[in-house]
Design an enzyme around this catalytic site. Structure first.
Site, PDB file in Angstrom:
ATOM      1  N   ASP A  23     -63.513  45.418  77.213  1.00  0.00           N
ATOM      2  CA  ASP A  23     -63.216  47.105  77.395  1.00  0.00           C
ATOM      3  C   ASP A  23     -63.694  46.965  76.138  1.00  0.00           C
ATOM      4  O   ASP A  23     -63.092  48.624  75.524  1.00  0.00           O
ATOM      5  CB  ASP A  23     -61.536  47.877  77.408  1.00  0.00           C
ATOM      6  CG  ASP A  23     -61.896  49.064  78.322  1.00  0.00           C
ATOM      7  OD1 ASP A  23     -62.817  49.324  78.621  1.00  0.00           O
ATOM      8  OD2 ASP A  23     -60.520  49.796  78.403  1.00  0.00           O
ATOM      9  N   LYS A  40     -65.813  49.412  74.588  1.00  0.00           N
ATOM     10  CA  LYS A  40     -66.137  50.778  74.352  1.00  0.00           C
ATOM     11  C   LYS A  40     -66.187  51.759  73.041  1.00  0.00           C
ATOM     12  O   LYS A  40     -65.394  51.364  72.849  1.00  0.00           O
ATOM     13  CB  LYS A  40     -66.404  51.432  75.562  1.00  0.00           C
ATOM     14  CG  LYS A  40     -64.492  51.467  75.574  1.00  0.00           C
ATOM     15  CD  LYS A  40     -64.007  52.646  76.883  1.00  0.00           C
ATOM     16  CE  LYS A  40     -62.602  52.498  76.626  1.00  0.00           C
ATOM     17  NZ  LYS A  40     -62.049  53.529  78.099  1.00  0.00           N
ATOM     18  N   THR A  96     -64.093  49.718  81.572  1.00  0.00           N
ATOM     19  CA  THR A  96     -64.748  51.445  82.001  1.00  0.00           C
ATOM     20  C   THR A  96     -66.581  50.949  82.978  1.00  0.00           C
ATOM     21  O   THR A  96     -66.930  50.065  81.998  1.00  0.00           O
ATOM     22  CB  THR A  96     -64.861  51.644  80.707  1.00  0.00           C
ATOM     23  OG1 THR A  96     -63.819  51.940  79.591  1.00  0.00           O
ATOM     24  CG2 THR A  96     -64.987  53.396  81.060  1.00  0.00           C
ATOM     25  N   ASN A 150     -62.107  52.331  71.955  1.00  0.00           N
ATOM     26  CA  ASN A 150     -62.326  51.850  71.452  1.00  0.00           C
ATOM     27  C   ASN A 150     -62.438  50.886  69.935  1.00  0.00           C
ATOM     28  O   ASN A 150     -61.599  49.875  69.817  1.00  0.00           O
ATOM     29  CB  ASN A 150     -62.024  50.297  72.528  1.00  0.00           C
ATOM     30  CG  ASN A 150     -61.162  51.318  73.823  1.00  0.00           C
ATOM     31  OD1 ASN A 150     -60.150  51.962  73.706  1.00  0.00           O
ATOM     32  ND2 ASN A 150     -60.571  50.120  75.073  1.00  0.00           N
ATOM     33  N   ASP A 192     -57.209  48.449  70.932  1.00  0.00           N
ATOM     34  CA  ASP A 192     -56.647  48.363  72.257  1.00  0.00           C
ATOM     35  C   ASP A 192     -56.827  46.890  73.060  1.00  0.00           C
ATOM     36  O   ASP A 192     -58.078  47.190  74.110  1.00  0.00           O
ATOM     37  CB  ASP A 192     -57.640  49.635  73.210  1.00  0.00           C
ATOM     38  CG  ASP A 192     -56.538  49.677  74.405  1.00  0.00           C
ATOM     39  OD1 ASP A 192     -55.624  48.629  75.096  1.00  0.00           O
ATOM     40  OD2 ASP A 192     -56.692  51.427  74.949  1.00  0.00           O
TER      41      ASP A 192
END
Length: 467
Positions: A134, A136, A174, A139, A152
């Site tokens: 994840d 992005k 995401t 994070n 995260d």
């Protein structure tokens, strides 16, 4: 007028809310004595149980303990009450990288620095069998020095949880940052999927917008599957070349992390950080209301969300004379193991004390004192002319032989299970895997054999004493 103080959580003073999600809230906190700042992630135990996310939380704890890197947010301590779980984490004063991008595209040198730090952290994770899944800008946090911190790991996975086909099968992440093979839901290489996400982040930092975007998810996914994107005119040729290798829809043709780090565009002003992960500290508190934390089934059944308690009662006693005799004067007591740390070890960890070996990891139980263990490790190191660095209950053994992956470096850490028993965990921090296995088989195991706890021998001693 007296200054208003925050709520107390153990030795932490909890302040303002930094952010929140479906299952957690993050608060700013500080230690009133040392003035150190922290971020405390508060998870609702009842919601976690009801949503079947216990395994996710356990995995996140295990992963954060495994990945200690300057560009990854540190987990310092885990605590719990009957209704809450608390992650005490490093506070990133600079906030999310997303906030910087929201103001407009970054200069190439600035974007390159963040990308270098991101790749350095991701490479470190992958080398330890951890895949973020994840990645992005939301994070990616920034500290007070403007350095990037990956955060995260709630959707992360580890190599030993990947199916026999070597692929991940969980659809997560995401949408705008998902690799096409993840969208296909036929199994994917999590490392390759992370590289795609890093490519999306790099494009966004440099362009100020995403390479694939649309209000309709179906159209967005079609664009991602097609993999056709245009680079703005201000992108340099080196950057375009790198992005076109990262955002390749066929994962087998996608560039690898070593290849990324070998690119001329990437190497400009890149400083490889040499650090020792064993220098970091991690504590899992077992002196709280619920020492079993997540596994405690007596969580609150109230539908209303309990507030942060003003205090948490502790039952930690002061170090005894036995402690000073066992650990040696001037030597710190080893951190205690509770459910969290044992979970982070392999499933089915055998507490019989047998010498257990896993890939790039070895551990055993012993009744020896810390000073005896350290002395034995120094003795073993001297047999092969390794240098030794000692800090509290951590020992680093480093070879002088320059292999293909540099000199072998082994980190040993000592954890307390009971006042009379400790676990010694050894890990390969650097060097060749085959060299480490050879070192364990020929030097480490024979040299430490005398320290290994033998339950049957202990029982015999007790029996003979009672006669």
């Amino acid at each position: 007028m007296a200054e208003k103080k925050g709520l107390l959580l153990g030795r932490y003073e909890v302040g303002r809310l930094l952010g929140h999600g479906n299952f957690a809230k993050v608060y700013h906190a500080k230690n009133p004595t040392t003035k150190e700042e922290f971020a405390i992630k508060v998870l609702d135990k009842e919601k976690i149980f009801k949503s079947g996310l216990v395994g996710h939380v356990k995995r996140e704890i295990a992963i954060l303990r495994r990945v200690r890197h300057p560009n990854i947010v540190k987990l310092f301590e885990v605590m719990a009450t009957k209704s809450k779980i608390y992650f005490v984490m490093e506070f990133a004063r600079g906030g999310e990288l997303f906030n910087k991008v929201a103001k407009g595209r970054l200069q190439e040198d600035v974007a390159r620095k963040y990308f270098q730090q991101l790749i350095s952290a991701v490479a470190f994770c992958h080398a330890r069998g951890v895949f973020h899944r994840d990645i992005k800008p939301e994070n990616l946090l920034l500290d007070e020095n403007g350095d990037l911190k990956v955060s995260d790991f709630g959707l992360s996975t580890v190599a030993d949880q990947i199916r026999h086909d070597g692929r991940s099968h969980t659809f997560c992440g995401t949408p705008a940052y998902l690799a096409p093979e993840v969208l296909a839901q036929k199994g994917y290489d999590a490392a390759k999927a992370d590289i795609w996400s890093c490519g999306i982040v790099l494009f966004l930092l440099m362009a100020g917008y995403l390479p694939f975007q649309d209000r309709s998810l179906i159209i967005l996914y079609r664009k991602i599957f097609k993999g056709d994107f245009r680079c703005p005119k201000w992108f340099s040729s080196g950057l375009i070349s790198l992005l076109r290798r990262m955002l390749v829809t066929v994962p087998e043709r996608r560039i690898t992390i070593p290849e990324i780090m070998g690119k001329k565009w990437f190497k400009k002003d890149f400083r490889q950080i040499k650090f020792y992960p064993e220098d970091d500290e991690f504590h899992s508190s077992d002196d709280i209301d619920s020492p079993k934390a997540i596994d405690d089934e007596s969580h609150s059944s109230s539908s209303s969300e309990p507030s942060i308690p003003s205090t948490i009662k502790t039952s930690a006693s002061s170090p005894s004379l036995l402690g000073s005799q066992k650990y040696g004067l001037g030597m710190r007591r080893p951190p205690s193991l509770n459910a969290f740390d044992i979970i982070s070890f392999s499933p089915g960890f055998d507490l019989s004390g047998l010498f257990e070996e896993k890939e790039e990891e070895t551990r055993f139980m012993t009744a020896a004192s810390v000073s005896q263990i350290v002395s034995k490790l120094e003795e073993v190191a001297s047999l092969v002319s390794f240098t030794v660095r000692t800090k509290d209950c951590r020992v680093s053994l480093e070879g002088t032989k320059e292999g293909e992956k540099g000199p072998l470096r082994v980190a040993a850490e000592i954890f307390e299970i009971t006042p009379s028993l400790v676990v010694v965990e050894l890990k390969k921090n650097a060097g060749d895997k085959m060299e480490y296995e050879d070192f364990c088989r020929k030097v480490l195991k024979p040299g430490l054999q005398d320290l290994i706890y033998n339950p049957s021998a202990s029982e015999e001693n007790i029996s003979s004493d009672s006669k």
